[in-house]
Design a protein around this motif. Sequence first.
Motif: not given
Length: 390
Positions: A313-316, A247-249, A269, A252-253, A49
Amino acid sequence: MKPVAKRRKKMFVLAGIVITLALAVIIMVMMGGIEAETAQVRTGDIIQTVEDTGYVQPATKYDLQALQNAKVIQVSVDTGQIVKKGQALVVLENLDLSMQITDTRSQLNQTTASISATQAAIDRTQLELKNAAGNLERARELYAAGAMTAVDFESARLKVETLEQSIKEQTQLLESARAQESGLNQSLQNLNLKERQLTMQSPVDGLVLNLPAKQEQVVNPGTLLASVAVTGQLEIKADILSDDLGEVSLGQRVKITAPVLGSKILTGEVMEIYPQAEEKQSALGVIQRRVPVIISLHDSANLKPGYEVKVAIETSTRHNVSIIPREAVRTLKDGGREVMVVKDNRVEHRLVKTGIGDRENIESTGGLQAGEILIRDGSLDLKENTRIKG
């Protein structure tokens, strides 16, 4: 015995005690090992995150500003009040505008009266012309028969020409007056529109979020008078460090927490990422480049505009991977990463490869197997083959 000899004897005794204690520790370590907290390599899911602080704001907000120089004569609502669409919030007064409206109406009334009078004059002249034209036809017959003198015939003809010229002039005056009337009507419409702008009405059913307008306040065009937000529609604005933005788009959740929420975790989101970074100063006075990110809320719970929240922010995400405690990994001088594996109750230093991580754990992508035991605190200075208490 001399004092010097006594001091030497005491020093020898103390040295003996220290050596004895050291030997005891060494024997204890060799016999039982060192106590150290351990952790097991486990298989699970890990989510990386980007975390920061955000602030709750209305998803839809309307700022009502003064459109002309005026004075506040009435503030009809209070901050936090629920209002209906079209409800008056602030009433202004513009005395110059009132005078312009009065003058324009007076000119319009005079012009309308002039139009009526000119039209009536044209109507009368047209009747006179009709009679004069009839007289001219009879005079022409009499003149042709020799029953009328040339002077009388010329008089009848001039009468018709005079009336026709009069009608032409009156018609021009009428057209000019009507053009003036149209212009005055347009001016009055514009002035009436400006007069309606003096009553600031709510554009939606909503909540009065801000009400800077004060009674008797003199305002200029652009002065903020009130802000109204659509109720029940909230979002979060978070300023993310530009270094983390890669990493943010969108989509994203996001997990949202706050003291006011207690143990409840809200979700949302990423809805919008601003195209340009802004210069911000941190609490420590450090200048940072941050990019505003707008986060939608699936459920706003008891959040209100202005509340501070934490966003993650969950990035991966990785599923069914080897996971180890973040503090178990230490970085070497050459940039490599190492952990201390406990094998047969002895320390083994081992190079590992790592992937994504969260606050507590990190993904192991090479060098470890699920179920292996690690020293949890990677900062401990434990030599290779050090015995660890079982």
